[in-house]
Design an enzyme around this catalytic site. Structure first.
Site, PDB file in Angstrom:
ATOM      1  N   ASP A 153     -23.425  12.103 -36.201  1.00 32.85           N
ATOM      2  CA  ASP A 153     -23.638  12.223 -34.761  1.00 32.85           C
ATOM      3  C   ASP A 153     -25.041  12.768 -34.526  1.00 32.85           C
ATOM      4  O   ASP A 153     -25.687  13.273 -35.449  1.00 32.85           O
ATOM      5  CB  ASP A 153     -22.572  13.156 -34.177  1.00 32.85           C
ATOM      6  CG  ASP A 153     -22.739  13.350 -32.685  1.00 32.85           C
ATOM      7  OD1 ASP A 153     -23.015  12.359 -31.985  1.00 32.85           O
ATOM      8  OD2 ASP A 153     -22.587  14.493 -32.214  1.00 32.85           O
ATOM      9  N   LYS A 159     -25.301  14.401 -10.179  1.00 33.93           N
ATOM     10  CA  LYS A 159     -26.212  14.321 -11.320  1.00 33.93           C
ATOM     11  C   LYS A 159     -25.485  13.604 -12.445  1.00 33.93           C
ATOM     12  O   LYS A 159     -24.265  13.699 -12.590  1.00 33.93           O
ATOM     13  CB  LYS A 159     -26.663  15.710 -11.781  1.00 33.93           C
ATOM     14  CG  LYS A 159     -25.562  16.537 -12.413  1.00 33.93           C
ATOM     15  CD  LYS A 159     -26.064  17.899 -12.859  1.00 33.93           C
ATOM     16  CE  LYS A 159     -24.916  18.696 -13.495  1.00 33.93           C
ATOM     17  NZ  LYS A 159     -25.304  20.065 -13.841  1.00 33.93           N
ATOM     18  N   ARG A 197     -25.227   4.628 -27.413  1.00 38.90           N
ATOM     19  CA  ARG A 197     -24.281   4.341 -26.344  1.00 38.90           C
ATOM     20  C   ARG A 197     -22.903   3.988 -26.920  1.00 38.90           C
ATOM     21  O   ARG A 197     -22.230   3.079 -26.451  1.00 38.90           O
ATOM     22  CB  ARG A 197     -24.781   3.201 -25.459  1.00 38.90           C
ATOM     23  CG  ARG A 197     -26.090   3.481 -24.735  1.00 38.90           C
ATOM     24  CD  ARG A 197     -25.933   4.596 -23.742  1.00 38.90           C
ATOM     25  NE  ARG A 197     -27.062   4.661 -22.805  1.00 38.90           N
ATOM     26  CZ  ARG A 197     -27.230   5.625 -21.911  1.00 38.90           C
ATOM     27  NH1 ARG A 197     -26.362   6.620 -21.860  1.00 38.90           N
ATOM     28  NH2 ARG A 197     -28.250   5.623 -21.090  1.00 38.90           N
TER      29      ARG A 197
END
EC number: 7.6.2.1
Length: 1124
Positions: free
Chosen positions: A404, A572, A805
């Site tokens: 990750d 946001k 993504r």
């Protein structure tokens, strides 16, 4: 339990209850209705596996599921039932020893679990009953009880918060024991409840227990006399989880809704799937091979017996007449019993104690990881953690590393860098030379040295101060784990000393960034958000609704009412989720700043707002109220409303927050690549940010050509151009040709980066394109398998792969694809967050980082380390040693076990040719029993094996010593030793000579393979031989009353009184070991270069390759050439 399972099986979904009704304090809601309290489970926690009553049958059932144990059980039963040449003790005692040792180990571990359960179940708690506080044990809590919990206490079950000692009806909770997050979370009481809980008459309708810690759906019905029933929605903000701890709140009251094994904590601690190492799988293959050898030996001896007996006079000689029962026995039945007898005679070829030895090797070896001081992190005061020791040897064979980005490669410690307002970049300057601490550094060429405007600036900063879930705590209060707040110019000293409570470091960084520019968030009190603006004027905004962040929406919003009475929505989120919901002309002014910040490696967020009219807000208010009261599909309904209101917004600006690299992240990734591992980065971040991180970590070099397969490259702009599927296919074919077909071949064991001066490639793919590759549309011309195959080959030929993504399931999909590819490479996944759990559990080896995103990854991992830099030593240090000590060593251990047992049985097999296939045993029953348990089991545990290359060369010729030893013993069978008086030794004396040669040979052979001697090696090797001699004297020197036949009485002492026996023993041991001694003396020194030049028989694992080549980096290779 059985009745419950049958009810589930036959009831069907139509009878399944999807919700439960709970009566608060067990009081009926209306005086007129009949009250029958529903039955739920008690609050006992049961993590143990056995009870006193089921331990024996359950444990035996689990142990006999192993092939070796079940096999020896069958052999033991055959010995009991059939008249076999050996006693049942010879198989029963070793089996009993193994079963007993394993049962004691598992029983002790389960006793510790019982002890831990009792500590939790007997813990005293406070319950409100009829207006009085009473103390009772935790296990006696029932659903519906009203509990009192004081500060720093742990919640004994899952509670709905009814009342808090705080004035704002909130409480602070830490869930470190659940997900590792030490940040304080804010929970809210149910509104409009009675202050006197004795007067509260209410029911709670909520969903059935489910393991998701962050989801909860329910509603509370409050009954008041002569009034309509009030309904209040319940969500995760009202739920206090078992295992969480109350902080900074004197006390709270809550009603129990889930107890015992139905709590979310208990549901989350269910066992995960068991991973099996390659060695464990190979052991079963070895067992099958040697079982075939055993069966073949039994068949050969059975066949030869009846062939020999078919000759005249051999079947029934004059000195051994058959009984009438033997004559009446059916021939085929007698052949079958003879076959079983030979199976029993030769069954010791399969070592029953091998499983225990292998498990002991792994279990004891795992302590070296936990004891390693280099893994200790003083910041969190923790070291490495081993959740399973079954995969130690896999650490040294990893070929693919999936990592990750956020929190793993980076620190997840956010720092506000800059912001962009209406197309202008603002950077904070420490000096106050610029007005208000703001400066414009770039922007549209036509607007150089212009500012965005005071109104836009203040609107943007107000959005940063309002759009979050941060709580403010004064420094005078003791708050654990709070982030300090930077000092701000013109802010009073009392306001300066503050701390922020937030579940996400992003929000803290943005609030601190607003403080740098003059807007300070003062806190939330009674739904009033207070802001101190540049003019030191406090502004109050009424918080109406919070539209929580969701990983699918990738944004969060708040609806507030300004001091002027205006209703405003501030939002946001990621650029991909904000840009489609604002005006296109506003996007153009902000996009280049967002892309530039992402290229520099910053995390970016876009900020937008929307002013709501009274009519619009009334619709939103009504819809949200209905959706939050729904028990079915509440999240989907809320998502629809959120998407409807978050449209037609105005884009204000964007922020850039830096997430710095982990300590030694670049050096670690470079070392892993240098060891021959393929590193893939799987992240949910945008491509530009992730690409910049890959460059910073040296996964991508400046000369690396990037092959990009994203929505941007696949998308066709011209009308009438190729379709998406065709464009995707063309790109895959082009990349496949460049990276695979045109790439020069690389020799085994040599890193691609050093192989030649050929072009290096890096591959980038996003989640949307990956979906097209893995699951193409039905009308696609090219098959799914073709796309997937080309994609995998391209990735395998690139120096590094970046997948951005990515959804969590897509990460697991990538790992599974590589794991199941040709060659079944060993995979490793490392991450620190809950979104990494899927790929951690999918890989062969899962590593959890004890980071800031919780401990879910650690709980589901096989190994846990404090920081990424520790992965280098874990794989290249411990992994290499475990590969040598466990995989190569266990491969050596497993083969040594079969080697010594094959040597043990071969003389017995050859002896049948000289005893008329009469199943006469060569060894005494005591020797048969003690051989695997005592005489030869300990030296292999302390073996210091040779280098990896040496062991690889030895595995192919492991059968050579067996042949040599058997040939020497075959000579013994034909030329038995004589006593001093010229008499020939008897059967048991002769067998003892063979057994003595056998024990000394297999033990001394192990000593020859030892490369590093310690006191442990000396103790177990020479101690085993001394114990054999002592046991032989002791067993044969005493008349044992419980033995019907004492075959070895004074045999060993009598044997050693013969000089010829000594000569035979010494000569046979030397002749058996002579080939190994000669090879050891004549073996040339194996330097790094000589090992590299030798052709590899099979491909060695990458970590073994890099260390086998003596850390052959370019620098060390240069030094070697200079010395040569």
């Amino acid at each position: 339990m059985m009745r419950r399972r049958l009810t589930r099986l036959f009831s069907g979904d139509e009878r399944r209850v999807v919700s439960r009704t709970i009566y608060v304090a067990h009081r009926p809601c209306l005086a007129t209705e009949a009250f029958s309290p529903p039955k739920f489970c008690d609050n006992r926690i049961v993590s143990s596996k056995y009870t006193i009553w089921n331990f024996l049958p359950k444990n035996l059932f689990e142990q006999f599921r192993r092939i070796a144990n079940f096999y020896f059980l069958i052999i033991f039963l055959v010995q009991v039932i059939v008249d076999t040449p050996t006693s049942p003790v010879t198989s029963g005692l070793p089996l009993f020893f193994v079963i007993t040792v394993t049962a004691i180990k598992q029983g002790y571990e389960d006793w510790l679990r019982h002890k831990a359960d009792n500590e939790v179940n007997k813990y005293p708690v406070t319950v409100l009953e009829d207006g009085r506080r009473s103390r009772k044990e935790s296990e006696k809590i029932k659903v519906g009880d009203v509990m009192e919990v004081v500060e720093d206490e742990t919640f004994p079950c899952d509670l709905i918060l009814l009342q808090s000692s705080r004035d704002d009806d909130t409480c602070f909770v830490t869930t470190a024991s659940l997900d590792g997050e030490s940040n304080h979370k804010t929970h809210y009481t149910v509104p409009d409840t009675e202050r006197d809980l004795e007067l509260l008459s209410a029911t709670i309708e909520c969903e059935q227990p489910q393991p998701d810690l962050y989801k909860f759906v329910g509603r509370m019905n409050i009954y008041r006399s002569n009034q309509e029933t009030a309904k209040r929605s319940l969500g995760p903000e009202n739920l206090l989880l078992k295992g969480a701890t109350l902080k900074n709140t004197k006390k709270i009251y809550g009603v129990a809704i889930y107890t015992g094994m139905e709590t979310k904590m208990a549901l989350n601690y269910q066992g995960k799937s068991q991973k099996r190492s390659a060695v464990e799988k190979s052991i079963n293959a070895f067992l099958l091979v040697y079982l075939c050898i055993l069966v073949s030996k039994a068949l050969v001896c059975t066949t030869l017996k009846y062939v020999w007996q078919s000759k005249p006079g051999q079947d029934e000689p004059w000195y051994n007449q058959k009984t009438q029962k033997e004559k009446d026995t059916y021939l085929y039945l007698k052949m079958f019993t003879d076959f079983l007898s030979f199976m029993v005679l030769f069954n010791f070829i399969i070592p029953v104690s091998m499983y225990v030895t292998v498990e002991m090797q792994k279990f004891l070896g795992s302590f070296f990881i936990t004891w390693d001081r280099d893994f200790y992190d003083p910041e969190i005061q923790e070291g490495a953690l081993v959740n399973t020791s079954d995969l130690n040897e896999e650490l040294g064979q990893v070929e693919y590393v999936f990592t990750d980005k956020t929190g793993t490669l980076t620190q997840n410690n956010m720092e506000f860098i800059e912001c962009c307002i209406d197309g202008f970049q603002y950077k904070y300057q420490d000096s106050q030379s610029e007005l208000d601490g703001l400066c414009t550094t770039d922007g549209p060429i036509s607007k150089v040295q212009q500012k965005a405007g005071k109104e836009k600036e203040e609107l943007f900063l107000r959005a940063l101060c309002l759009c979050h879930t941060v709580q403010v705590k004064e420094a005078g209060d003791s708050v654990d784990g709070l982030d300090g707040v930077d000092g701000v110019h013109d802010v009073p000293q009392a306001e300066e000393q503050r701390g922020f409570i937030a579940s996400s470091p992003d929000e803290v960084a943005l609030v601190k960034g607003a403080m740098k520019y003059g807007f300070t968030f003062l806190g939330l009190e009674c739904k009033q958000m207070k802001i101190l603006n540049r003019n030191n004027i406090v502004e109050e905004y009424e918080l109406l609704h919070v539209l929580n962040f969701d990983p699918v929406r990738r944004r969060m919003s708040v609806i507030v009412k300004s001091p002027k009475g205006e209703t405003m929505l501030f939002c946001k989120g990621a650029d991909s989720s904000i840009f489609p919901r604002v005006k296109p002309e506003e996007v153009d002014r902000i996009r280049m700043h967002v892309e530039r910040n992402a290229t520099e490696g910053y995390r970016t967020l876009c900020v937008a707002y929307k002013q709501l009219s009274e009519a619009e807000y009334a619709v939103v208010e009504a819809d949200l109220g209905k959706a939050r009261l729904a028990l079915q599909d509440r999240e989907e309904k809320l998502m629809t409303i959120y998407n409807q209101v978050e449209t037609d917004m105005s884009l204000i600006g964007a922020t850039a927050v830096e997430d710095r690299l982990q300590e030694e992240a670049a050096e670690t990734m470079e070392a892993l690549q240098g060891a021959g591992m393929n590193v893939w980065v799987l992240t949910g971040d945008k491509m530009e940010t992730a690409k910049s991180t890959c460059y910073a970590c040296r996964l991508f070099q400046r000369g690396t050509e990037l092959l990009e397969l994203t929505v941007r490259t696949v998308r066709t702009l011209e009308d009438g151009g190729p379709t998406h599927e065709q464009r995707l296919h063309d790109l895959l074919v082009d990349y496949h040709k460049r990276a695979v077909l045109d790439a020069p071949p690389v020799k085994a064991g040599v890193n691609r980066r050093w192989a030649s001066a050929a072009q290096e490639y890096g591959f980038i793919i996003d989640g949307a394109t990956l979906t097209q590759v893995m699951n193409p549309s039905p009308d696609a011309r090219v098959s799914h398998a073709s796309h997937k195959s080309m994609f995998l080959q391209i990735c395998q030929n690139c120096t590094a792969v970046l997948c951005c993504r990515m959804a969590p399931l897509q990460k697991a999909q990538i790992v599974k694809m590589v794991k199941n590819s040709k060659g079944s490479p060993i995979t490793l996944s490392i991450g620190d967050g809950a979104n990494d759990v899927s790929m951690i559990t999918e890989a062969h080896v899962g590593i959890g980082v004890k980071g800031k995103e919780g401990r879910q990854a650690v709980r589901n991992s096989d190994y846990a380390i404090p920081k990424l830099k520790h992965l280098k030593k874990l794989l290249l240090g411990h992994g290499h040693l475990y590969y040598v000590r466990i995989d190569v060593r266990i491969a050596n251990l497993v083969q040594y076990f079969f080697y010594k047992n094959l040597c043990f049985i071969l003389p017995q097999f050859l002896y049948q040719f000289f005893c008329g296939y009469s199943q006469q045993p060569l060894y005494d029953a005591a020797y048969l029993t003690m051989y695997n348990i005592c005489f030869t089991s300990m030296p292999i545990l302390a073996l210091q094996p040779p280098g990896a290359a040496h062991l690889h060369g030895r595995t192919a010729g492991q059968c050579r010593p067996v042949q040599e030893d058997s040939e020497e013993r075959y000579a013994t069978l034909g030329n038995p030793a004589l006593q001093d008086n010229g008499q020939v030794f008897g059967n048991w004396s002769f067998g003892t000579i063979v057994f003595t040669v056998l024990v000394f040979t297999v033990t001394l052979k192990l000593a020859l393979d030892t490369r590093h001697w310690t006191w442990i090696n000396h103790f177990v090797i020479w101690g085993s031989l001394a114990f054999y001699v002592f046991f032989s004297f002791f067993w044969g020197g005493i008349i044992w009353p419980f033995l019907r036949y004492q075959r070895l009485y004074f045999v060993f002492a009598n044997m050693l009184s013969s000089v010829s026996a000594w000569l035979v023993i010494i000569l046979l041991i030397l002749l058996s070991l002579l080939p190994d001694i000669v090879l050891t003396v004549l073996r040339r020194p194996r330097g790094p270069l000589s090992r590299q030049k030798k052709p590899a028989v099979r491909r060695a694992p990458p970590t073994c390759r890099i260390l086998k080549v003596a850390d052959l980096t370019p620098l060390s290779y240069k030094n070697l050439n200079e010395r040569g």
